[in-house]
Structures are given as structure tokens and as C-alpha cells.
Design an enzyme around this catalytic site. Structure first.
Site, short mmCIF file in Angstrom:
data_model
loop_
_atom_site.label_atom_id
_atom_site.label_comp_id
_atom_site.label_asym_id
_atom_site.label_seq_id
_atom_site.Cartn_x
_atom_site.Cartn_y
_atom_site.Cartn_z
N ASP A 288 1.04 -0.81 -0.28
CA ASP A 288 -0.07 -0.11 0.35
C ASP A 288 0.99 1.13 0.57
O ASP A 288 1.65 1.19 0.76
CB ASP A 288 -1.31 -0.22 1.27
CG ASP A 288 -1.56 1.22 0.76
OD1 ASP A 288 -1.64 1.69 -0.03
OD2 ASP A 288 -2.65 1.41 2.22
C1 BGC Z 1 -4.75 3.83 0.28
C2 BGC Z 1 -5.88 2.70 -0.31
C3 BGC Z 1 -4.84 2.66 -2.44
C4 BGC Z 1 -3.31 3.37 -1.93
C5 BGC Z 1 -3.60 3.85 -3.55
C6 BGC Z 1 -3.06 4.44 0.06
O1 BGC Z 1 -3.22 5.75 0.72
O2 BGC Z 1 -3.86 3.17 1.87
O3 BGC Z 1 -6.15 2.24 -0.02
O4 BGC Z 1 -5.17 2.29 -2.71
O5 BGC Z 1 -3.24 4.73 -1.74
O6 BGC Z 1 -3.77 5.15 -4.06
#
Ligand code: BGC
Length: 764
Positions: A288
Site C-alpha cells: 500500500d
Molecule cells: C490507500 C490505498 C490506496 C492507495 C493507492 C493508499 O494511501 O491506503 O487504499 O489504494 O493509497 O492510491
């Protein structure tokens, strides 16, 4: 005799079909393996590491494809995929660089957070879950996939299936609530809707997230520490991730938090032992965002150390942080990782591209014609409108204020009443700002020239301008009104006094929930509550149309406001759907998937809790030396599964086919439900089970089934559930998944509180 013959022939046919399917799958796996190992033999170490790198495309949006930094990296084989890029032309241009200017011409993955729809936006996931309608949820994912794939996207960072029992955590808006059973059904439906079997260019790859336990952050503060027993993980928090994996989700996103003290991103037990060995996951794992880099702040070492840790744990793709890109070669030279580990990750990423069909046609998702005709279509919007109306939960409807008559004068008041840009809710990156229908527009459209609606903002979102700034980010400003609070209130009062009914559109703004939007106070902002009090004093009927991305503490509202319709954030068609429900074109049928507590002090409050050794007697508030509070009862304001309808449903007696069972026998539990009103309506009938005696303490009730029935006015329908010993299974202290004989309460009802109960014994 003939029946036996038919059965044998049927069985043989089934076996042949299964055998052929298995052989076909083996042949296609063999083909894929041969292709990928052939390709990998040609790849340099750098090119392999490049496949593991997933940058955000922010920079490219300002440059031309070939000249941008991203373009240069693509040419050099340093990138496996991109995200944060919208528009089929831009995506096609980058894919062209990969296919024409890079040495091995390996196509790229294009990902995006397509969370609850693409341009046609559906209700926020928490709202969607309140439909309890798996077909509708699957269809919302299908439509999202059709639109995203028409615009160049082949991979979505969804579904988010984190169980959450703490509404202070803003990301409860992105999940499906507190229940593992319901969460698992939804996880399956979403994966099916997005991916299908990858057979067409409208199927995109799902990414189940955030693995694991992200929803259990201490104090509801985003990114905070999680500490949990393995029993709770396996019984309550893991099931929806596992359901998504079982449904074939092509990828998994590791979560930011620690699991057993080790950040999920570097947790080999989690990403390899549980995910791959126990659950048989065959796709790839992505971090993530900067999850690898963040392990340094977690205290796990410098970038090289944490990157090696992540690779060894089972991470295949590094989002944004470039830890893999910058350090894996060095770690290999220093023998801190092995080539086999890099190869395994690279193979997993390439396999995803193969499954998506990108090696056969890298432009499979780049059909510019589709982008013109398949996005934000009237058909998609009409489905979004139906689904939005189905997600609303009627919390209170005293003296049947609702549905409203179209002929009267409506005063529409509140900071969310004319806020098209807030209707889509959080995590709606592809939505075109202001393309959603506001409540004001929805009511006007529905009224035509029958009745009138006058509007006043009444107050700002919050008295504190700095708070409002934080709560209205990403183009979702509510245009803070510079007038004095008094002036705004007086304007609202003027139109309220001239009206027949007041509709108050209040609550949270879209960005008051979602990522990095935790709250410690779950009331409607005070300034709005004060306005509501003023409006109630006019003596006119007041309907609160409540916007929120989480359960709020509504004790006061529940006591004082005669009608409350919780509308979450309904998406593109929110305002139209709200009008549909307010005027009775649609009878509300949503039911809560998270408990609404009385106050923040009760949190975590969820229906499937353990009994404790000193449970409070049912119907009691305070008893000394029992598990309770001095100041409030243990009850929620609204329990899990709760939601009213314009119809009234009355439940008959619970009937069981047996009260004593053995082994593989099955039990039929049924109940008759009568719609005693004059309006057709839908009721979600819920089955709960309590395992009364077991080797570990078991929840006081657990959802095990539900049926959403359309029951016509005056009609009686019977809901019958078939229960087998599979429904009694749980993970015991040795983490074996099995059932134990004994007594079980079987409960059926309209929500987790109002149930009819009977007891059975089940022997092994
Ligand atoms: C979030 C994710 C998301 C990723 C990409 C992160 O900050 O926790 O859920 O998919 O960003 O945008």
C-alpha cells in the site's frame, strides 16, 4: 430404477465436465508457465526488478509520454505498471512507449482506485453494503469495470474488505461494516463483478485490501497500531480477505499496520504462510503506497533492510516508494536476498499481465471508441440511482411523516443540500466534479411544477473554518459562507416558517470520512445540531436527511427529530435517489451493517461480541458487578441489521424442522413475514446462530444467512434457511476450523436485536 440411472448418468457427466475443465486449466497454466519462463530467460536482473516497480503517474500528466520521467523509465524497463493516471489516450501513449521503445516490449499494468464506481459513482462501500443485495453490489462492480476498462484501466485497488468495529476510523466508509459473514459475501460479489474470468476487455483485475487487520487500528486513529489474538483474526477479521482470495482475486494489497508486531508489508507469516500456503493465493502482492519505506518509521531498519524484508515476506510489487528499484540489486550482491526471490516476484507480476491478456493484446483496454460511448451512460446512471436508493437506511419515521406529498411547500435547509461535489463521497477519484445530482436538484426535478422547494444553507459545515478546510479537500469545498451565523440562521428560519415540511440535509461532508479522516467526536457538528434545534422549534415536521461516511452518535437526534433518513454518500445520482425515497417512488429497504453507538465511550460496540462472565441481564441497564456502564446502557442507538421501511412487517413464529440433529443432517428454520401495510416493500430477513457451549467462548450471535424478500402489501411470505454443520464451524484454539457438538440458539429476525429464538442440539 430410471431415477437411479439418471442420477448415475448425471454424476458421470459432471465428472467428465470437471475432468475436462481441470485438464484445460492445466494446459493453459502450462502454456502460461512456458511463455513466462521463456520471457524471463531473456530478462536482465534490472528488467526483472523493474517489473516490481509501481510508480504514481503524477509527473506524466504534465509531460509527453516519451519525454517524461515516467516515459524514460518505461523505455528503460524500470516500471511494471502505473497508477494515478486517468484517460485512455494518455494510457495508450505510455503503453506505446513500453511496446515500441522498451527492449523486451513487456506491456504495463494500469491501476486506479476504482472504489465505488468510475465516473458513474455508486454509494460509498459502507452504503452499498447496506443494500444487502449481492446482485446489485456485483452489478456496481461490473459497471465500474466496464467504465474503467473503457478508459484504459485494467486493475482496481478494490475491494476494500477490512472489518471495522470502530467508527472513529474514517475508513469505515470504504468497507462493508462489522460483520465477517456479510463482508465475505460482498467480497465475493465484488471480485466477480470486476474480474469475471478475465474473458473480455471489460474485466479488470481486483486487488483485495488492506491485508490485514487495517480496520482494527487502536483508538480508531488511521495507520495506528493493531494488536489482536489469532482467534479473532481467523474468526472475525480474516474471512472477507479469504473469501476474496477464494473468489480468485488476482492481487492483494498489504496493509500499513503491524500484525503481531511486524508491519504487514514485511510479515512473512501473513503474506506467505497464511496467504499463499494456507489459502492457496496464486496472484501477486502489492504494497500500500510507500508501505516498504514506512517500515523504517516502524523501526525495522533502513530502506535496503526493509526492502529485502518485504521481498522475503512475499511482496511482489512496490508502490511508489522505489525501495525495490533502488536496493534489491545491492541486496542480491550482498547475498541478503536470492535471485529465486526476485524471480518469484517477477513471475507473479508477469502472470497477472498474462491473465489479463496483455501479452496477446497490450492495447486490450485502450479502445478509444469505448471510452466515448461506455462511460457515464444513462443506463449506468439509472442503475446507480436504483442502487443509491437501496442503500439508504430509514432510521426513524414517527407518525409516518415520510413519504412526503409532492403538493406542499418544502424548505430544504443545510450545508449539504446544494453540494453536488460532495455527493460522490470519499475515494471517488474518477468522478467528474460537480457531475452528481445535489439534493436541491433532485427535489426540484422530482417536484416539477407540483410543489415548491426553497433552499437556504442555514449554517456552514462547522463553526471552525480550519476544520472545514480539512473536511472539504480534493475539490469538495462547501464554499464557506462569509455571512454571520445569525444571518444564515435567520434566512433558514424565514423559509422554514413559510413551509409545510422541513428537509434538513446535514451531517458529514464527503471528506470527513475516508483515509486520514479519523474523528474522536461522532456527533453531527455542533453548529448543525443547533440549527436543527432551531428548526424543530418552528413546530413544522422535520426530516433529517443525514449524510455520513460512518455511524454517528445520534442519541439526541433519535429522541427529538421525527424522521431520519441516512443517505451516506449516494454517488452520481444521490439527489435523484433521495427524492425517489422522500416522495415514496422507492420504498427504503437498507439495513445497517455497522452498529450506531450512543456515544464514543461505548466504542467498540458491535453485535457479535462475547458474553463475558458477567453479562448484563437482557432488558436491564445497570446492575452492580455486571459488565456495563454507570452513565449509559449497553445498547446502541441503532443495532446492526436495523432499518425501517414505509411498509410494516410482522414476524410469525420461528419454526424448526427438528430440535435434535446429528452430524451431516440439515436443519430447516423458517418464519412467516406479513406486510401489514398498504405499500409493497422489501425486507431483509436475518438468520443468527449462537453456539452456546464450545471449547472457546463464542459470540452471543453471529449472522449466518439473510434473504431480501419483496413482500406485497397484505402478503405473507415465508423465509426458509437451511442450516448444516458447516454453518457451525469456527477456528478453535489450535486454529482448526471445525464445529463442536452441543446446543445452538437459532435466531431469525428483522435485525440483530429483534429476533425470534429457538434452541437445537446437534450431536457429532
Ligand atoms: C490507500 C490505498 C490506496 C492507495 C493507492 C493508499 O494511501 O491506503 O487504499 O489504494 O493509497 O492510491
Amino acid at each position: 430404477m430410471a431415477t437411479i440411472k439418471n442420477k448415475v448418468t448425471g454424476l458421470l457427466c459432471l465428472l467428465i465436465i470437471l475432468f475436462v475443465a481441470r485438464t484445460e486449466a492445466q494446459t493453459s497454466d502450462a502454456k502460461m508457465n512456458a511463455f513466462i519462463s521463456g520471457l524471463m530467460q531473456k530478462m536482465t536482473l534490472e528488467e526483472k526488478i523493474g517489473q516490481l516497480n509501481l510508480p504514481s503517474a503524477g509527473e506524466f500528466t504534465t509531460g509527453t509520454a516519451t519525454n517524461s520521467d515516467i516515459g524514460k523509465n518505461v523505455k528503460e524497463g524500470n516500471v511494471g505498471g502505473l497508477f494515478n493516471i486517468k484517460g485512455v489516450e494518455k494510457i495508450r501513449a505510455i503503453q506505446k512507449v513500453a511496446m515500441e521503445n522498451s527492449r523486451l516490449k513487456i506491456p504495463m499494468l494500469f491501476g486506479m482506485d476504482v472504489i465505488h464506481g468510475y465516473e458513474t459513482t455508486f454509494p460509498i462501500p459502507l452504503g452499498l453494503s447496506c443494500t444487502w443485495n449481492m446482485k446489485a453490489i456485483e452489478q456496481s462492480a461490473r459497471i465500474a469495470a466496464v467504465e474503467a476498462s473503457a478508459d484504459g484501466i485494467c486493475w482496481t485497488f478494490s475491494p476494500m474488505v477490512d472489518i471495522a468495529r470502530d467508527p472513529r476510523w474514517g475508513r469505515v466508509s470504504e468497507g462493508n461494516g462489522e460483520d465477517p459473514y456479510l463482508g465475505s459475501q460482498i467480497a465475493k460479489a465484488m471480485v466477480k463483478g470486476y474480474q469475471g474470468n478475465y474473458s473480455s476487455n471489460t474485466n479488470i483485475m481486483a486487488c483485495v485490501k488492506h491485508f490485514a487487520l487495517y480496520g482494527a487500528a487502536e483508538a480508531g486513529r488511521d495507520y495506528n497500531t493493531v494488536d489482536m489474538s489469532h482467534l479473532r483474526m481467523y474468526n472475525d477479521y480474516f474471512p472477507p480477505y479469504k473469501a476474496a482470495v477464494d473468489a480468485g482475486a488476482g492481487s492483494v494489497m498489504a496493509s500499513f499496520n503491524v500484525v503481531d508486531g511486524i508491519p504487514a508489508t514485511g510479515n512473512r507469516w501473513l503474506l506467505t504462510d497464511v496467504l499463499r500456503k494456507q489459502w492457496g493465493f496464486k496472484g501477486f502482492v502489492v504494497t500500500d503506497y510507500t508501505g516498504i519505506n514506512e517500515m523504517t518509521a516502524h523501526g525495522m531498519g533502513d530502506l535496503q533492510t526493509v526492502s529485502a524484508l518485504a521481498l522475503k515476506a512475499g511482496v511482489d510489487m512496490d508502490m511508489v516508494g522505489e525501495g525495490f528499484l533502488k536496493t534489491l540489486k545491492k541486496s542480491l550482491d550482498e547475498k541478503k536476498i536470492t535471485l529465486a526471490e526476485i524471480n518469484a516476484a517477477c513471475k507473479n507480476v508477469l502472470e497477472a499481465k498474462y491473465k489479463l491478456g496483455l501479452f496477446t493484446n497490450p492495447y486490450k483496454y485502450c479502445n478509444t471508441q469505448r471510452a466515448k460511448t461506455e462511460i457515464f451512460t444513462p443506463e449506468h446512471r439509472s442503475v446507480a440511482r436504483q442502487v443509491a436508493a437501496e442503500s439508504f437506511v430509514l432510521l426513524k419515521n414517527e407518525q409516518q411523516i415520510l413519504p412526503l406529498k409532492k403538493s406542499g411547500k418544502i424548505a430544504l435547509i443545510g450545508p449539504l443540500a446544494d453540494a453536488a461535489n460532495n455527493m460522490a463521497g470519499t475515494w471517488s477519484v474518477a468522478t467528474v466534479q460537480d457531475s452528481s445530482v445535489s439534493v436541491l436538484a433532485g427535489l426540484k426535478e422530482a417536484l416539477g411544477n407540483k410543489g415548491t422547494v426553497s433552499y437556504a444553507k442555514g449554517c456552514n459545515l462547522d463553526a471552525d473554518a480550519a476544520f472545514e478546510d480539512r473536511a472539504t479537500m480534493f475539490g469538495k469545498t462547501l464554499n464557506r459562507d462569509k455571512r454571520s451565523a445569525e444571518e444564515m440562521k435567520n434566512e433558514a428560519l424565514r423559509i422554514a416558517n413559510e413551509s409545510d415540511v422541513i428537509v434538513a440535509a446535514m451531517g458529514e461532508s464527503a471528506e470527513m470520512s475516508g483515509e486520514s479522516a479519523s474523528r474522536t467526536d461522532l456527533n453531527i457538528p455542533q453548529i448543525q445540531q443547533e440549527l436543527l434545534k432551531t428548526l424543530l422549534k418552528t413546530g413544522k415536521p422535520v426530516v433529517l436527511v443525514l449524510f455520513t461516511g460512518r455511524p454517528l452518535t445520534l442519541s439526541w437526534e433519535n429522541k427529538n427529530v421525527p424522521a431520519i433518513l441516512n443517505v451516506w454518500f449516494g454517488g452520481s445520482e444521490a439527489g435523484a435517489a433521495i427524492a425517489d425515497v422522500l416522495f415514496g417512488a422507492v420504498n427504503p429497504s437498507g439495513k445497517l451493517t455497522m452498529t450506531f453507538p450512543q456515544n464514543v465511550g461505548q466504542i467498540p460496540l458491535y453485535y457479535a461480541h462475547l458474553s463475558t462472565g458477567r453479562p448484563l441481564e437482557e432488558g436491564k441497564w445497570f446492575q452492580k458487578f455486571r459488565s456495563n456502564y454507570l452513565d449509559v446502557s449497553n445498547d446502541p442507538v441503532y443495532p446492526f441489521g436495523y432499518g425501517l421501511s414505509y411498509s410494516n412487517f410482522s414476524y410469525g413464529d420461528l419454526k424448526l424442522s427438528a430440535t435434535s440433529l446429528k452430524g451431516a443432517q440439515s436443519l430447516k428454520a423458517s418464519i412467516a413475514i406479513t406486510n401489514t401495510s398498504k405499500m409493497d416493500g422489501q425486507e431483509t430477513v436475518q438468520l443468527y446462530i449462537r453456539d452456546k457451549v464450545a471449547s472457546i467462548s463464542r459470540p452471543v450471535k453471529e449472522l449466518k444467512g439473510f434473504q431480501k424478500l419483496l413482500i406485497k402489501a397484505g402478503e405473507t411470505k415465508t423465509a426458509t434457511f437451511t442450516i448444516t454443520s458447516d454453518d457451525l464451524k469456527f477456528y478453535n484454539s489450535a486454529l482448526n476450523y471445525d464445529w463442536e457438538p452441543g446446543a445452538f440458539d437459532i435466531m431469525i429476525g428483522s435485525n440483530s436485536r429483534d429476533v425470534k429464538t429457538a434452541t437445537v442440539s446437534w450431536a457429532k
